[in-house]
Every structure is written in structure tokens, then in C-alpha cells.
Design a protein around this motif. Structure first.
Motif, PDB file in Angstrom:
ATOM      1  N   UNK A 213      90.322  80.888  96.609  1.00 27.08           N
ATOM      2  CA  UNK A 213      89.398  79.858  97.088  1.00 27.08           C
ATOM      3  C   UNK A 213      88.118  80.431  97.686  1.00 27.08           C
ATOM      4  N   UNK A 214      88.166  81.683  98.154  1.00 19.78           N
ATOM      5  CA  UNK A 214      87.047  82.179  98.956  1.00 19.78           C
ATOM      6  C   UNK A 214      86.379  83.462  98.502  1.00 19.78           C
ATOM      7  N   UNK A 215      87.046  84.262  97.665  1.00 24.16           N
ATOM      8  CA  UNK A 215      86.567  85.621  97.470  1.00 24.16           C
ATOM      9  C   UNK A 215      86.034  85.899  96.060  1.00 24.16           C
ATOM     10  N   UNK A 216      85.108  86.860  95.938  1.00 25.71           N
ATOM     11  CA  UNK A 216      84.659  87.303  94.619  1.00 25.71           C
ATOM     12  C   UNK A 216      85.753  88.135  93.953  1.00 25.71           C
ATOM     13  N   UNK A 217      85.697  88.273  92.636  1.00 26.17           N
ATOM     14  CA  UNK A 217      86.671  89.080  91.896  1.00 26.17           C
ATOM     15  C   UNK A 217      88.111  88.676  92.220  1.00 26.17           C
ATOM     16  N   UNK A 218      88.316  87.381  92.416  1.00 19.10           N
ATOM     17  CA  UNK A 218      89.602  86.915  92.949  1.00 19.10           C
ATOM     18  C   UNK A 218      90.776  87.208  92.017  1.00 19.10           C
ATOM     19  N   UNK A 219      90.600  87.020  90.712  1.00 16.41           N
ATOM     20  CA  UNK A 219      91.721  87.250  89.793  1.00 16.41           C
ATOM     21  C   UNK A 219      92.186  88.696  89.838  1.00 16.41           C
ATOM     22  N   UNK A 220      91.247  89.631  89.881  1.00 18.80           N
ATOM     23  CA  UNK A 220      91.597  91.051  89.930  1.00 18.80           C
ATOM     24  C   UNK A 220      92.261  91.397  91.261  1.00 18.80           C
ATOM     25  N   UNK A 221      91.735  90.865  92.345  1.00 21.60           N
ATOM     26  CA  UNK A 221      92.320  91.118  93.664  1.00 21.60           C
ATOM     27  C   UNK A 221      93.760  90.611  93.748  1.00 21.60           C
ATOM     28  N   UNK A 222      93.989  89.431  93.181  1.00 23.40           N
ATOM     29  CA  UNK A 222      95.333  88.845  93.212  1.00 23.40           C
ATOM     30  C   UNK A 222      96.308  89.678  92.374  1.00 23.40           C
ATOM     31  N   UNK A 223      95.858  90.112  91.216  1.00 22.87           N
ATOM     32  CA  UNK A 223      96.722  90.934  90.348  1.00 22.87           C
ATOM     33  C   UNK A 223      97.132  92.219  91.052  1.00 22.87           C
ATOM     34  N   UNK A 224      96.192  92.894  91.681  1.00 23.16           N
ATOM     35  CA  UNK A 224      96.482  94.148  92.396  1.00 23.16           C
ATOM     36  C   UNK A 224      97.468  93.890  93.544  1.00 23.16           C
ATOM     37  N   UNK A 225      97.236  92.819  94.296  1.00 22.64           N
ATOM     38  CA  UNK A 225      98.091  92.520  95.448  1.00 22.64           C
ATOM     39  C   UNK A 225      99.524  92.228  95.003  1.00 22.64           C
ATOM     40  N   UNK A 226      99.687  91.456  93.930  1.00 18.35           N
ATOM     41  CA  UNK A 226     101.021  91.060  93.492  1.00 18.35           C
ATOM     42  C   UNK A 226     101.812  92.184  92.827  1.00 18.35           C
ATOM     43  N   UNK A 227     101.126  93.108  92.180  1.00 19.81           N
ATOM     44  CA  UNK A 227     101.863  94.205  91.542  1.00 19.81           C
ATOM     45  C   UNK A 227     102.006  95.423  92.471  1.00 19.81           C
ATOM     46  N   UNK A 228     101.238  95.448  93.540  1.00 21.16           N
ATOM     47  CA  UNK A 228     101.371  96.513  94.529  1.00 21.16           C
ATOM     48  C   UNK A 228     100.685  97.814  94.145  1.00 21.16           C
ATOM     49  N   UNK A 229      99.656  97.715  93.278  1.00 20.65           N
ATOM     50  CA  UNK A 229      98.839  98.898  92.969  1.00 20.65           C
ATOM     51  C   UNK A 229      97.625  98.477  92.151  1.00 20.65           C
TER      52      UNK A 229
END
Length: 229
Positions: A213-229
Motif C-alpha cells: 500500500x505504501x512503498x516503491x518496488x513493493x512486489x520485489x520487497x514482498x518476494x524477498x521478505x517472504x522467501x527470506x533472501x
């Protein structure tokens, strides 16, 4: 005394809340409150309000003082993009808090000489890892006198003995990079000298919703956070 070591929060308030729920007598934060996550203001507020001793991370210096973060190529574009976001949402008081964080903290606790810093005792841009050659460790710790050395920065938790010094990295609470998305921290018992790496579940979907809802590059940030790297 049970010391809770947390590091690399990176604006993830849900993860920060989870690790702070672990029973402890004292908390020390090894830096990097800012960048990558959606809630840097809330995280800094909590650290300030609870009076948690914190050392300066390379991302904290980049946000607060405009110093180059020294990030690797893989994540540098995200660091730059989310830093602009961080600066928009934190207050001047919080910015000043980041600026005044110390590079290191040295103290004696229960007869132990302990040293806390973000990267290495020599530089906030150096990574001390589980497999770093001993010759490199030797150079990084030259000049310090510590029974226990606590460091962060690599986002990989480990406990390693080097000569007479125990080196402990609690990993990242808010942005793990070791393939496990759960928040990471360490509890160190100064009486038994036992250190335990702890992983905590947290509401990662809530964090991801804020990112979306708030951040740039959100899809990439979410992918990194969920996979843990």
C-alpha cells in the motif's frame, strides 16, 4: 542476566514486536532500524521510548547523515528507493536519533567484557559470517579486548568461537537473508554463557500489506521478505 540481541529491524514493526516478546532482562539492538520496511517511524519510536541501547547501522547512517550505505549490487536499488520513503515518513527527531547512534558499545556485564557493533569492530561495511576465514577475523577484531563480540549486518545468525572470544550474530529480525522468513534474534545468558538463536513467527501478511500500500518496488520487497533472501 538474559540479554536479548536484536539487529537489522529494517522498518518491520511486526517482526520487532515479536522478538521483543521473548523473555529477557535487557535488550541491545545492533543497528539498521531503517530502510526496506514499511514502518521505520514506528520502529524508531519504540526503540526510543523503551530506551533500548542501539549501535549505528550502515543504513541508519545512510538515512540520517546521507553516507553511502555500502550495499551490494543485488539490493542497492531497493536500498536507495526505500531510503527516500524512509526519509518521508520519519520525523526530524527520529532522524537526529539515527545520527547520534554510537559506532560501538563496550561494557562489562557480570564480569564479562562485551563489545557491541553492527558490522565488524573495524568497519560497518564489513561482513563477519559463519565461514569467514580466521585470518580475516583476526584482522577485523585486532585491537579489541572482549570476551563476547556481538555483531549484525550479514542477516545470517551464527555463534562462533574465535580464540578467546565468542562471536554472536543474532541475524535479522525484520529482513532475514538466510532462507528463513521468520524474525531472528539471540538470547545470551551471562551466567551460563549459553547463547540461543531464536526464530519467531510474526504477522508477515500484515507487513506485506503495508509494503504493497505504501512503498516503491513493493512486489520485489514482498518476494524477498517472504522467501527470506
Amino acid at each position: 542476566m538474559r540479554i536479548l540481541l536484536i539487529s537489522d529491524i529494517h522498518g518491520n514493526k511486526e517482526a520487532l514486536d515479536a522478538v521483543l516478546d521473548i523473555p529477557h532482562d535487557k535488550v541491545i539492538c545492533l543497528g539498521d532500524l531503517a530502510d526496506y520496511g514499511p514502518s521505520p517511524s514506528e520502529c524508531i519510536d519504540l526503540i526510543m521510548q523503551q530506551g533500548i541501547e542501539t549501535v549505528l547501522g550502515n543504513h541508519d547512517a545512510a538515512v540520517g547523515s546521507g553516507i553511502e550505505c555500502g550495499c551490494g549490487y543485488k539490493y542497492k536499488h531497493l536500498s536507495v528507493a526505500t531510503r527516500d520513503y524512509t526519509r518521508e515518513v520519519i520525523t526530524e527527531e527520529q532522524m537526529e536519533f539515527l545520527r547520534q547512534l554510537p559506532f560501538s558499545i563496550e561494557k562489562e556485564i557480570d564480569g564479562l567484557k562485551v563489545y557491541f557493533t553492527h558490522g565488524s569492530p573495524r568497519s560497518n561495511y564489513e561482513y563477519m559470517r559463519p565461514d569467514t576465514p580466521e585470518s580475516e577475523i583476526e584482522e577485523m577484531v585486532s585491537g579489541i579486548d572482549a570476551d563476547i563480540l556481538f555483531i549484525g549486518h550479514s542477516h545470517h545468525p551464527f555463534i562462533r568461537k574465535f580464540k578467546n572470544t565468542l562471536i554472536i550474530n543474532p541475524g535479522s529480525a525484520g529482513q532475514p537473508r538466510d532462507g528463513d522468513w521468520r524474525a531472528s534474534c539471540v538470547v545470551f545468558d551471562t551466567s551460563s554463557l549459553e547463547a540461543e538463536i531464536i526464530r519467531c513467527d510474526y504477522d508477515i501478511d500484515k507487513t506485506c500489506k503495508k509494503i504493497k500500500e505504501n512503498m516503491p518496488n513493493s512486489d520485489e520487497l514482498i518476494t524477498i521478505l517472504k522467501r527470506g533472501y
